[in-house]
Enzyme design. Structure first.
Site, PDB file in Angstrom:
ATOM      1  N   CYS A 139      -5.095   8.626   9.837  1.00  0.00           N
ATOM      2  CA  CYS A 139      -6.312   8.584   9.029  1.00  0.00           C
ATOM      3  C   CYS A 139      -6.452   7.249   8.307  1.00  0.00           C
ATOM      4  CB  CYS A 139      -6.305   9.744   8.030  1.00  0.00           C
ATOM      5  SG  CYS A 139      -7.735   9.746   6.952  1.00  0.00           S
ATOM      6  N   CYS A 142      -7.936   7.483   4.792  1.00  0.00           N
ATOM      7  CA  CYS A 142      -7.008   7.938   3.745  1.00  0.00           C
ATOM      8  C   CYS A 142      -6.025   6.829   3.376  1.00  0.00           C
ATOM      9  CB  CYS A 142      -6.190   9.143   4.217  1.00  0.00           C
ATOM     10  SG  CYS A 142      -7.126  10.365   5.113  1.00  0.00           S
ATOM     11  N   ASP A 143      -5.505   6.117   4.371  1.00  0.00           N
ATOM     12  CA  ASP A 143      -4.352   5.239   4.134  1.00  0.00           C
ATOM     13  C   ASP A 143      -4.646   3.751   4.283  1.00  0.00           C
ATOM     14  OD1 ASP A 143      -2.875   7.564   3.817  1.00  0.00           O
ATOM     15  OD2 ASP A 143      -2.392   7.687   5.943  1.00  0.00           O
TER      16      ASP A 143
END
Ligand code: NAP
Length: 317
Positions: A139, A142-143
């Site tokens: 992801c 997200c990261d």
């Protein structure tokens, strides 16, 4: 529809609250069917972690997946669809009705719409599991911000890999896009963006053999298939986008599936079992987009309503 409500707890149960499930709920609830969405995690599905959506009609400016699904969720609630945050464990037919078991409760419904979506496929190479959360990610939204001024690799050649490689150039100083063939699968428009982005370097005909590091990821062992050559690539993070696997656990033994496990539906999104419908990424189809997911959801809800009306005399009183 009042007679339907006396007979069962819900007319339509939707399993999964991504764009397909939310669209199905909007259409079913607006059609005066008592409607529930079961969602085990966050309402919104995979699109929740897509930072930039630029091809959903009606949104001229690039917008986030989160923004779009929040609007859909509010619209479903406005039409009095319920959302129950429980995991569905089993679904079994009882006459024409379906009994739905969650961790906590048992529900009875006339029609079920499976909108259970899909999840990322793993590479299944040594080091992938060990370094998940320590440099291996599925992801970028997200990261990605963790990799400011760092070097990352994205694996895959589809829409997800190329879009997320482009997204990662906002943070990383260098993005390697590693693809197993010499042509990308992604649509032409985003391929061109990747080719024109100076931070992206594409490594063709190459697969990851191993992910190495100590407490965090440090190195990829790569194998070039055309040259039969093994090389090392120093990186700080790897983002894996090698396709999706349908979430079909609930229906695997019941419904007709294609060889990859996607649910087969007809044009009305009806499966091979009467009263079982399916929509979104979990079904067999050619185009997996938010726009096709909501189209499937609307079609499935419309068809479920028609199916219930046609069979109304056959449901138990
Ligand atoms: P995908 O289209 O199935 O692409 C998967 C990519 O990973 C392919 O390039 C494939 O290579 C490669 N791959 C598969 N297994 C591999 C392995 N073991 N090792 C190395 N590479 C491997 O999957 P996706 O990109 O996740 O997209 C899923 C669906 O969502 C698609 O229908 C896509 O169009 C859609 N989507 C749309 C958008 C958008 O329109 N904005 C964004 C994201 C996703 P080959 O090409 O050689 O098969």
């Amino acid at each position: 529809m009042d007679s339907l409500r006396k007979e069962t707890r819900y007319d339509v149960a939707i399993i999964g609250g991504g764009p397909a499930g939310l669209a199905a709920a909007i259409y079913a609830a607006r059609g005066a069917m008592s409607t529930v969405i079961f969602e085990k995690g966050l309402v919104g599905g995979q699109i929740l972690v897509t930072a930039e959506v630029e091809n959903y009609p009606g949104f001229e400016e690039t917008t986030s997946g989160y923004f779009i699904v929040e609007k859909m969720k509010n619209q479903a609630l406005k039409f009095k669809s319920e959302i129950i945050q429980e995991e569905v464990r089993a679904i079994s037919p009882e006459g024409l009705c379906k009994i739905i078991e969650t961790n906590n409760n048992i529900y009875r419904t006339k029609a079920v719409i499976f909108c259970t979506g899909a999840h990322p496929r793993k590479l299944l190479v040594p080091g992938e599991k060990r370094f998940t959360g320590k440099g291996v990610s599925y992801c970028a939204t997200c990261d990605g911000a963790l990799y400011r001024n760092k070097t990352v690799a994205v694996i895959g050649g589809g829409d997800s890999a190329v879009e997320e490689a482009l997204f990662l150039t906002k943070f990383a100083q260098k993005v390697y896009l590693i693809h197993r063939r010499d042509k990308l699968r992604a649509v032409h428009a985003i391929q061109q963006k990747a080719f024109n982005n100076k931070k992206i370097e594409i490594i063709w005909d190459t697969v990851v053999q191993e992910i190495e590091g100590d407490s965090i990821i440090k190195n990829l062992i790569l194998f070039n298939k055309k040259e039969s050559k093994t090389t090392n690539l120093a990186i700080d993070g790897i983002f894996i986008y090698v396709g999706i696997i349908p979430n079909n656990d609930l229906v695997e033994s019941k419904l007709d599936l294609d060889p990859q496990g996607f649910i087969i539906t007809d044009d009305s999104r009806h499966t091979n079992i009467p009263g079982f419908f399916a929509a979104g990424d979990v079904i067999h189809k050619v185009l997996r987009q938010v726009v096709t997911a909501v189209s499937d959801g609307a079609t499935a809800a419309f068809s479920a309503e028609k199916w219930i009306e046609e069979n109304i005399d056959n449901f138990p009183q």
